[in-house]
Enzyme design. Structure first.
Site, PDB file in Angstrom:
ATOM      1  N   ARG A   1      52.601  66.032  26.458  1.00 18.57           N
ATOM      2  CA  ARG A   1      52.149  64.974  25.556  1.00 18.57           C
ATOM      3  C   ARG A   1      51.311  63.919  26.254  1.00 18.57           C
ATOM      4  O   ARG A   1      50.574  63.178  25.622  1.00 18.57           O
ATOM      5  CB  ARG A   1      53.348  64.292  24.893  1.00 18.57           C
ATOM      6  CG  ARG A   1      54.222  65.215  24.083  1.00 18.57           C
ATOM      7  CD  ARG A   1      55.520  64.540  23.712  1.00 18.57           C
ATOM      8  NE  ARG A   1      56.260  64.196  24.930  1.00 18.57           N
ATOM      9  CZ  ARG A   1      57.230  63.283  24.999  1.00 18.57           C
ATOM     10  NH1 ARG A   1      57.569  62.607  23.922  1.00 18.57           N
ATOM     11  NH2 ARG A   1      57.858  63.060  26.136  1.00 18.57           N
TER      12      ARG A   1
ATOM     13  N   ARG B   1      33.340  40.558  41.581  1.00 20.83           N
ATOM     14  CA  ARG B   1      33.948  39.260  41.271  1.00 20.83           C
ATOM     15  C   ARG B   1      34.739  38.821  42.502  1.00 20.83           C
ATOM     16  O   ARG B   1      35.639  39.517  42.931  1.00 20.83           O
ATOM     17  CB  ARG B   1      34.854  39.367  40.045  1.00 20.83           C
ATOM     18  CG  ARG B   1      34.132  39.787  38.771  1.00 20.83           C
ATOM     19  CD  ARG B   1      35.106  39.884  37.591  1.00 20.83           C
ATOM     20  NE  ARG B   1      34.491  40.449  36.418  1.00 20.83           N
ATOM     21  CZ  ARG B   1      33.914  39.754  35.444  1.00 20.83           C
ATOM     22  NH1 ARG B   1      33.859  38.443  35.515  1.00 20.83           N
ATOM     23  NH2 ARG B   1      33.382  40.369  34.407  1.00 20.83           N
TER      24      ARG B   1
ATOM     25  N   HIS C   1      37.838  34.961  45.396  1.00 20.00           N
ATOM     26  CA  HIS C   1      38.387  33.750  44.790  1.00 20.00           C
ATOM     27  C   HIS C   1      39.818  33.452  45.253  1.00 20.00           C
ATOM     28  O   HIS C   1      40.556  34.364  45.599  1.00 20.00           O
ATOM     29  CB  HIS C   1      38.414  33.883  43.265  1.00 20.00           C
ATOM     30  CG  HIS C   1      37.088  34.215  42.667  1.00 20.00           C
ATOM     31  ND1 HIS C   1      36.965  35.020  41.562  1.00 20.00           N
ATOM     32  CD2 HIS C   1      35.824  33.859  43.008  1.00 20.00           C
ATOM     33  CE1 HIS C   1      35.684  35.143  41.240  1.00 20.00           C
ATOM     34  NE2 HIS C   1      34.968  34.453  42.111  1.00 20.00           N
TER      35      HIS C   1
ATOM     36  N   LYS D   1      48.836  37.386  42.964  1.00 24.32           N
ATOM     37  CA  LYS D   1      48.340  38.230  41.879  1.00 24.32           C
ATOM     38  C   LYS D   1      48.877  39.645  42.039  1.00 24.32           C
ATOM     39  O   LYS D   1      48.976  40.155  43.155  1.00 24.32           O
ATOM     40  CB  LYS D   1      46.812  38.281  41.885  1.00 24.32           C
ATOM     41  CG  LYS D   1      46.142  36.960  41.604  1.00 24.32           C
ATOM     42  CD  LYS D   1      44.637  37.082  41.698  1.00 24.32           C
ATOM     43  CE  LYS D   1      43.967  35.731  41.435  1.00 24.32           C
ATOM     44  NZ  LYS D   1      42.506  35.824  41.612  1.00 24.32           N
TER      45      LYS D   1
ATOM     46  N   TYR E   1      45.540  41.671  35.479  1.00 27.09           N
ATOM     47  CA  TYR E   1      46.336  41.095  36.558  1.00 27.09           C
ATOM     48  C   TYR E   1      47.279  40.018  36.061  1.00 27.09           C
ATOM     49  O   TYR E   1      47.020  39.336  35.088  1.00 27.09           O
ATOM     50  CB  TYR E   1      45.462  40.592  37.707  1.00 27.09           C
ATOM     51  CG  TYR E   1      44.423  39.546  37.366  1.00 27.09           C
ATOM     52  CD1 TYR E   1      44.598  38.223  37.763  1.00 27.09           C
ATOM     53  CD2 TYR E   1      43.245  39.887  36.718  1.00 27.09           C
ATOM     54  CE1 TYR E   1      43.633  37.268  37.509  1.00 27.09           C
ATOM     55  CE2 TYR E   1      42.273  38.945  36.467  1.00 27.09           C
ATOM     56  CZ  TYR E   1      42.475  37.632  36.863  1.00 27.09           C
ATOM     57  OH  TYR E   1      41.511  36.680  36.603  1.00 27.09           O
TER      58      TYR E   1
ATOM     59  N   LYS F   1      27.797  31.542  40.153  1.00 25.32           N
ATOM     60  CA  LYS F   1      28.796  30.876  40.988  1.00 25.32           C
ATOM     61  C   LYS F   1      29.128  31.718  42.221  1.00 25.32           C
ATOM     62  O   LYS F   1      29.221  31.202  43.332  1.00 25.32           O
ATOM     63  CB  LYS F   1      30.065  30.612  40.168  1.00 25.32           C
ATOM     64  CG  LYS F   1      31.071  29.739  40.899  1.00 25.32           C
ATOM     65  CD  LYS F   1      32.430  29.688  40.214  1.00 25.32           C
ATOM     66  CE  LYS F   1      32.385  29.062  38.869  1.00 25.32           C
ATOM     67  NZ  LYS F   1      33.749  28.854  38.303  1.00 25.32           N
ATOM     68  N   ASP F   2      29.303  33.039  42.026  1.00 25.46           N
ATOM     69  CA  ASP F   2      29.687  33.898  43.152  1.00 25.46           C
ATOM     70  C   ASP F   2      28.560  34.101  44.157  1.00 25.46           C
ATOM     71  O   ASP F   2      28.793  34.565  45.269  1.00 25.46           O
ATOM     72  CB  ASP F   2      30.204  35.251  42.649  1.00 25.46           C
ATOM     73  CG  ASP F   2      31.631  35.165  42.120  1.00 25.46           C
ATOM     74  OD1 ASP F   2      32.308  34.146  42.375  1.00 25.46           O
ATOM     75  OD2 ASP F   2      32.073  36.125  41.459  1.00 25.46           O
TER      76      ASP F   2
END
Length: 193
Positions: free
Chosen positions: A23, A58, A61, A71, A131, A168-169
């Site tokens: 399944r 990304r 950070h 995280k 996350y 920003k990055d």
């Protein structure tokens, strides 16, 4: 769940126990009791999700205290290279990183403790990334370091011309130029280290 230690203490890869049959499959994506027994005590307070296309990067950070975050990250669909960088001055692994491929197929999760910068690059056509965070997002507490800092020597498994960044990055400082970083002996969890 199986917990796989990495070269940096506290940063771990988690492989869930998968139950498959004709399944499909089932697995427990998070169990508070088992996580605390096998990884560390933590209370996640916020779940986030992002959807990105091929080449989107990304990061890297982090959030500064008192809003520092751990995280627990995973990919539901697609594939990313996920990276955690130790930014705790005085740490024996300061400036080192752990990179792991996360995908909807391998079901792996990656735990990034407080005191680390985090980023990911999408290797598939698209990726659905989820996350958990153990502290709330606080824009005034944002921090970041440059994804392409030569000192970090991260192989993002992507040619630079294919990498897509936010405005920003594009502007984060290199690790040596960062105005604010953690200290190895900071009390990041409200307990003695």
């Amino acid at each position: 769940m199986e917990v796989i230690k990495t070269a940096i203490e506290g940063v771990v890869i988690i492989e869930p126990r998968l139950f498959k049959d004709t399944r499909g499959y089932f697995f427990e994506s998070f169990n508070q009791k088992e996580f605390e027994q096998k990884v560390r005590p933590v209370k996640f307070v916020q779940d986030n999700e992002s959807y990105s296309s091929y080449g989107v990067l990304r990061g890297l950070h982090f959030q500064k205290p008192p809003f520092a975050q751990s995280k627990l990250v995973r990919v539901v669909q697609g594939t990313v290279l996920d990276v955690a960088v130790d930014i705790r001055r005085g740490s024996p692994t300061f400036g080192r990183h752990v990179a792991v491929e996360l995908s909807g197929e391998n079901h792996r999760q990656f735990f990034i403790p407080r005191g680390f910068a985090h980023g990911f690059c999408v290797l598939s056509q698209t990726a659905l990334f989820q996350y958990k965070c153990d502290n709330f997002y606080a824009p005034e507490s944002e921090g970041a370091i440059a994804w392409d800092d030569p000192f970090l020597a991260i192989d993002w498994r992507m040619e630079p011309q294919h990498i897509l960044l936010s405005d920003k990055d594009r502007r984060h400082p290199r690790l040596d130029d960062a105005a604010w970083l953690f200290n190895y002996n900071d009390d990041l969890y409200g307990e003695e280290i």
